[in-house]
Design a protein around this motif. Structure first.
Motif, mmCIF file in Angstrom:
data_model
loop_
_atom_site.group_PDB
_atom_site.id
_atom_site.type_symbol
_atom_site.label_atom_id
_atom_site.label_comp_id
_atom_site.label_asym_id
_atom_site.label_seq_id
_atom_site.Cartn_x
_atom_site.Cartn_y
_atom_site.Cartn_z
ATOM 1 N N LEU A 9 0.831 -1.202 0.000
ATOM 2 C CA LEU A 9 0.000 0.000 0.000
ATOM 3 C C LEU A 9 0.867 1.255 0.000
ATOM 4 N N ARG A 10 1.926 1.239 0.791
ATOM 5 C CA ARG A 10 2.835 2.385 0.860
ATOM 6 C C ARG A 10 3.531 2.590 -0.487
ATOM 7 N N LYS A 11 3.950 1.511 -1.139
ATOM 8 C CA LYS A 11 4.589 1.610 -2.458
ATOM 9 C C LYS A 11 3.624 2.198 -3.476
ATOM 10 N N LYS A 12 2.361 1.770 -3.401
ATOM 11 C CA LYS A 12 1.356 2.270 -4.333
ATOM 12 C C LYS A 12 1.106 3.765 -4.120
ATOM 13 N N ILE A 13 1.068 4.198 -2.864
ATOM 14 C CA ILE A 13 0.859 5.619 -2.557
ATOM 15 C C ILE A 13 2.036 6.444 -3.059
ATOM 16 N N ILE A 14 3.254 5.978 -2.823
ATOM 17 C CA ILE A 14 4.451 6.701 -3.278
ATOM 18 C C ILE A 14 4.481 6.777 -4.800
ATOM 19 N N ALA A 15 4.134 5.679 -5.483
ATOM 20 C CA ALA A 15 4.107 5.673 -6.940
ATOM 21 C C ALA A 15 3.058 6.649 -7.469
ATOM 22 N N THR A 16 1.873 6.662 -6.867
ATOM 23 C CA THR A 16 0.805 7.554 -7.300
ATOM 24 C C THR A 16 1.191 9.015 -7.102
ATOM 25 N N VAL A 17 1.754 9.342 -5.951
ATOM 26 C CA VAL A 17 2.182 10.720 -5.673
ATOM 27 C C VAL A 17 3.296 11.126 -6.636
ATOM 28 N N SER A 18 4.209 10.225 -6.931
ATOM 29 C CA SER A 18 5.295 10.525 -7.870
ATOM 30 C C SER A 18 4.766 10.805 -9.268
ATOM 31 N N VAL A 19 3.833 10.000 -9.733
ATOM 32 C CA VAL A 19 3.248 10.208 -11.064
ATOM 33 C C VAL A 19 2.515 11.543 -11.113
ATOM 34 N N ILE A 20 1.756 11.857 -10.098
ATOM 35 C CA ILE A 20 1.035 13.140 -10.049
ATOM 36 C C ILE A 20 2.019 14.314 -10.059
ATOM 37 N N ALA A 21 3.107 14.201 -9.305
ATOM 38 C CA ALA A 21 4.111 15.268 -9.263
ATOM 39 C C ALA A 21 4.771 15.457 -10.623
ATOM 40 N N VAL A 22 5.096 14.372 -11.317
ATOM 41 C CA VAL A 22 5.730 14.468 -12.632
ATOM 42 C C VAL A 22 4.758 15.076 -13.645
ATOM 43 N N VAL A 23 3.507 14.663 -13.622
ATOM 44 C CA VAL A 23 2.507 15.211 -14.539
ATOM 45 C C VAL A 23 2.283 16.698 -14.252
ATOM 46 N N ALA A 24 2.215 17.078 -12.979
ATOM 47 C CA ALA A 24 2.039 18.495 -12.617
ATOM 48 C C ALA A 24 3.234 19.328 -13.077
ATOM 49 N N LEU A 25 4.456 18.813 -12.908
ATOM 50 C CA LEU A 25 5.657 19.531 -13.348
ATOM 51 C C LEU A 25 5.666 19.664 -14.869
ATOM 52 N N ALA A 26 5.305 18.606 -15.588
ATOM 53 C CA ALA A 26 5.260 18.660 -17.052
ATOM 54 C C ALA A 26 4.214 19.677 -17.522
ATOM 55 N N ALA A 27 3.058 19.704 -16.873
ATOM 56 C CA ALA A 27 2.016 20.668 -17.239
ATOM 57 C C ALA A 27 2.477 22.098 -16.977
ATOM 58 N N PHE A 28 3.137 22.312 -15.844
ATOM 59 C CA PHE A 28 3.656 23.646 -15.519
ATOM 60 C C PHE A 28 4.668 24.093 -16.566
ATOM 61 N N ILE A 29 5.613 23.238 -16.931
ATOM 62 C CA ILE A 29 6.638 23.594 -17.923
ATOM 63 C C ILE A 29 5.997 23.881 -19.275
ATOM 64 N N TYR A 30 5.031 23.050 -19.669
ATOM 65 C CA TYR A 30 4.362 23.278 -20.941
ATOM 66 C C TYR A 30 3.657 24.638 -20.965
ATOM 67 N N PHE A 31 2.844 24.926 -19.962
ATOM 68 C CA PHE A 31 2.091 26.180 -19.958
ATOM 69 C C PHE A 31 2.991 27.390 -19.752
ATOM 70 N N ARG A 32 4.058 27.257 -19.062
ATOM 71 C CA ARG A 32 4.949 28.387 -18.807
ATOM 72 C C ARG A 32 5.814 28.724 -20.023
ATOM 73 N N PHE A 33 6.289 27.701 -20.761
ATOM 74 C CA PHE A 33 7.288 27.954 -21.795
ATOM 75 C C PHE A 33 6.874 27.574 -23.218
ATOM 76 N N TYR A 34 5.852 26.752 -23.415
ATOM 77 C CA TYR A 34 5.507 26.297 -24.755
ATOM 78 C C TYR A 34 4.089 26.655 -25.190
ATOM 79 N N PHE A 35 3.208 26.991 -24.282
ATOM 80 C CA PHE A 35 1.837 27.372 -24.596
ATOM 81 C C PHE A 35 1.836 28.791 -25.162
ATOM 82 N N VAL A 36 1.247 28.971 -26.342
ATOM 83 C CA VAL A 36 1.155 30.302 -26.952
ATOM 84 C C VAL A 36 0.009 31.045 -26.270
ATOM 85 N N PHE A 37 0.375 32.041 -25.472
ATOM 86 C CA PHE A 37 -0.589 32.816 -24.700
ATOM 87 C C PHE A 37 -1.357 33.785 -25.591
ATOM 88 N N GLY A 38 -0.672 34.368 -26.570
ATOM 89 C CA GLY A 38 -1.317 35.327 -27.448
ATOM 90 C C GLY A 38 -0.560 35.478 -28.750
#
Length: 127
Positions: free
Chosen positions: A4-33
């Motif tokens: 259960l602990r391994k599953k929680i750590i894996a889930t939190v890690s995946v969420i953190a990586v996806v959140a970081l990827a989304a932040f980088i995309y919107f900050r540097f690659y998303f055309v704002f205007g």
């Protein structure tokens, strides 16, 4: 470690990586205007220490009216250029009136240029 602990750590890690990827995309690659700016081309230079990029500046002059008076106001539009052919064309247009199409990003990347405005097309050059 329990399964259960391994599953929680894996889930939190995946969420953190996806959140970081989304932040980088919107900050540097998303055309704002996107838009067009017109003005007198002041300069275009090729500069940088590690990443050499094309940087330029357009001076936009206009009139402003405040307190029943009219005065001249200027605005400097600083931009980067990623396409060498566009940069070479603009280097031959110093001092002329130009209309430039640009894309606005929320952040600058060192290999893309120093500015968050990236010129990607020349609409018109006036004599």
């Amino acid at each position: 470690m329990t399964p259960l602990r391994k599953k929680i750590i894996a889930t939190v890690s995946v969420i953190a990586v996806v959140a970081l990827a989304a932040f980088i995309y919107f900050r540097f690659y998303f055309v704002f205007g996107e838009g067009v700016k017109a003005g007198n081309l002041n300069f275009v230079v090729y500069k940088g220490y590690v990443f050499k990029t094309y940087e330029g500046k357009v001076i936009q002059a206009g009139f402003t009216g405040r307190n029943n008076t009219t005065s001249i106001q200027s605005y400097e539009f600083e931009f980067s250029i990623t396409d060498k052919d566009i940069a070479d064309s603009l280097m031959r247009c110093g001092g002329r009136e130009v209309e430039l199409h640009y894309k606005e990003y929320l952040g600058a990347l060192p290999w893309r240029g120093m500015q968050k405005y990236i010129v990607d097309d020349i609409i018109a050059v006036k004599e």
